[in-house]
Design an enzyme around this catalytic site. Structure first.
Site, PDB file in Angstrom:
ATOM      1  N   TYR A 185      -2.317  -0.684  10.517  1.00  8.98           N
ATOM      2  CA  TYR A 185      -2.270  -0.969   9.081  1.00  8.98           C
ATOM      3  C   TYR A 185      -0.923  -0.531   8.495  1.00  8.98           C
ATOM      4  CZ  TYR A 185      -3.769  -0.977   4.147  1.00  8.98           C
ATOM      5  OH  TYR A 185      -3.880  -1.208   2.799  1.00  8.98           O
ATOM      6  N   SER A 233       0.862  -1.196   0.000  1.00  9.82           N
ATOM      7  CA  SER A 233       0.000   0.000   0.000  1.00  9.82           C
ATOM      8  C   SER A 233       0.887   1.230   0.000  1.00  9.82           C
ATOM      9  CB  SER A 233      -0.852  -0.014   1.267  1.00  9.82           C
ATOM     10  OG  SER A 233      -1.506   1.224   1.422  1.00  9.82           O
TER      11      SER A 233
END
Ligand SMILES: NC(=O)c1ccc[n+]([C@@H]2O[C@H](COP(=O)([O-])OP(=O)(O)OC[C@H]3O[C@@H](n4cnc5c(N)ncnc54)[C@H](O)[C@@H]3O)[C@@H](O)[C@H]2O)c1
Length: 387
Positions: free
Chosen positions: A275, A262
């Site tokens: 995350y 990501s």
């Protein structure tokens, strides 16, 4: 039709031998009653199966296979306790570097569409979102794809739809929990049973639980870490064992492990530490695994996409992030979901979210490129830039 553990152990070596002698990916499909006489690989005298013995025997067999391969599309593999027949199947794939021997070999774009043709791939979290896009893209480009997801029903539905469109079996579904090692081991055993080995492993399954460091529960933090970080180790461990076995008899063949990371693996994310931390950690694993596995021609890279606004994570009308942010008043002045979307799009230099085709271009690049490993490739419209 399930195979014995010994058969599952030797198949990746046999697949490696076939790739090594033809330079093309194949699938080994178990069959009963082949038409005609199959090519025999007799490992029944071997006694205890050790890697050394398998390699020794198969390097002799490889020469006979090369001589006979034009006539043989079926293999009979004999072990002490079992014998099985396999159809050798391909979707016509090659290394995709133009005509061998021509002065333009590797320079022209000719054959680029063959980058993944015939390769055996697995996509974790393949039932929806980016995973679904990757599955569809790979199948459309000629790969055989295992859709591995916790959501068995969604994975089955997608496989049925793709196979019906293709008119031949090109995708199959396996239920897996990537955070559980037993389950991951079972997934890779199923892949060997279905195809004899593996060329491309896309570790895509991921979860997000946002929360302030001042209040997030340790359960939530650990959950995100297990699925995004620990699971990448588990998936790489079991995928790389198969790829390594193939490599020992196909020394020029490259295979790939690709983590869908990501942009949050490259820059911190406010109130989203679990995350971002798991994704930063993923890049540390990518670099470390790449250094170790390069010896076996296994490349390990990450793709770092920006936000996939059209995917369910953002656009689900009930629990998507756009609705959640609208309800929470996170975007000042926003009255509709579209207002929230425009706000997030305006943060991206290229003015739009990331899409499936954006990620696929990065994936094809990574698979085609034979001179890069351990990289994290941003696909984020300019929102993050490498230093
Ligand atoms: N959506 C985005 O904006 C975005 C942006 C950058 C990176 N990513 C990354 O892309 C990947 C896919 O994200 P997405 O938004 O498409 O996700 P998604 O939530 O739409 O889909 C995730 C899929 O993974 C499956 N899954 C979840 N936990 C699993 C487990 N333990 N074992 C097996 N399967 C499991 C789910 O069933 C689901 O099918 C993730 O790694 C995510 O971090 C997403």
């Amino acid at each position: 039709m399930s195979l014995s553990e010994s058969m599952r152990r030797v198949l990746p070596y046999i697949r490696g031998m076939l790739i090594g002698s033809t330079g093309r990916p194949v699938r080994l499909v178990p069959v009963v009653d082949p038409p005609g006489v199959p090519f025999e690989i007799d490992l029944s005298e071997m006694g205890e199966i050790t890697e050394e013995r398998v390699l020794h025997l198969l390097s002799t067999v490889a020469e006979e296979w090369r001589d006979e391969r034009s006539g043989s599309r079926f293999l009979l593999v004999r072990l002490r306790e079992e014998e099985r027949c396999f159809r050798v199947e391909g979707r016509g794939g090659g290394p995709g570097r133009g005509e061998p021997g021509s002065p333009y070999e590797g320079l022209s774009t000719k054959g680029r569409e063959d980058v993944v043709r015939g390769r055996v791939a697995v996509v974790t979290g393949g039932a929806q979102g980016f995973g679904e896009q990757i599955v569809r893209g790979l199948c459309a480009s000629g790969a055989y794809v295992c859709i591995a997801d916790l959501n068995a029903e969604g994975a089955e539905r997608l496989a049925d739809e793709i196979n019906a469109e293709a008119g031949e079996p090109v995708a199959w579904a396996v239920q897996v929990n990537v955070a559980d090692e037993g389950s991951v081991e079972g997934l890779f055993a199923r892949i060997v049973e279905e195809a004899g080995g593996l060329d491309l492993c896309v570790s895509n399954a991921g979860v997000l639980r946002a929360g302030s460091v001042l209040s997030q529960s340790s359960e939530d933090f650990r959950f995100v870490t297990e699925v995004n970080y620990v699971a990448f180790f588990l998936v790489t461990k079991h995928a790389a064992r198969i790829m390594r076995a193939q490599h020992l008899l196909a020394p020029r063949w490259y295979t790939d492990i690709v983590q869908i990371n990501s942009k949050s693996g490259l820059a911190g994310s406010n109130k989203n530490g679990a995350y971002a931390g798991s994704k930063f950690g993923g890049i540390g694993l990518v670099q470390s695994f790449a250094l170790e596995l390069v010896e076996y021609h296994i490349k390990v890279n990450a793709i770092c996409p920006g936000n996939f606004f059209d995917g369910p994570l953002w656009s689900d009308p009930e629990k998507g992030l756009f609705v959640q942010y609208l309800r929470a008043g996170k975007v000042p002045g926003a009255r509709t979901v579209d207002d929230v979307r425009r706000y997030y799009e305006s943060k991206i230099p290229m003015g739009r979210g990331c899409t499936g085709p954006d990620v696929m271009r990065a994936l094809y690049y990574i698979v085609e490129q034979e001179y890069e490993t351990g990289q994290a490739l941003p696909v984020a419209g300019g929102q993050v830039m490498l230093h």
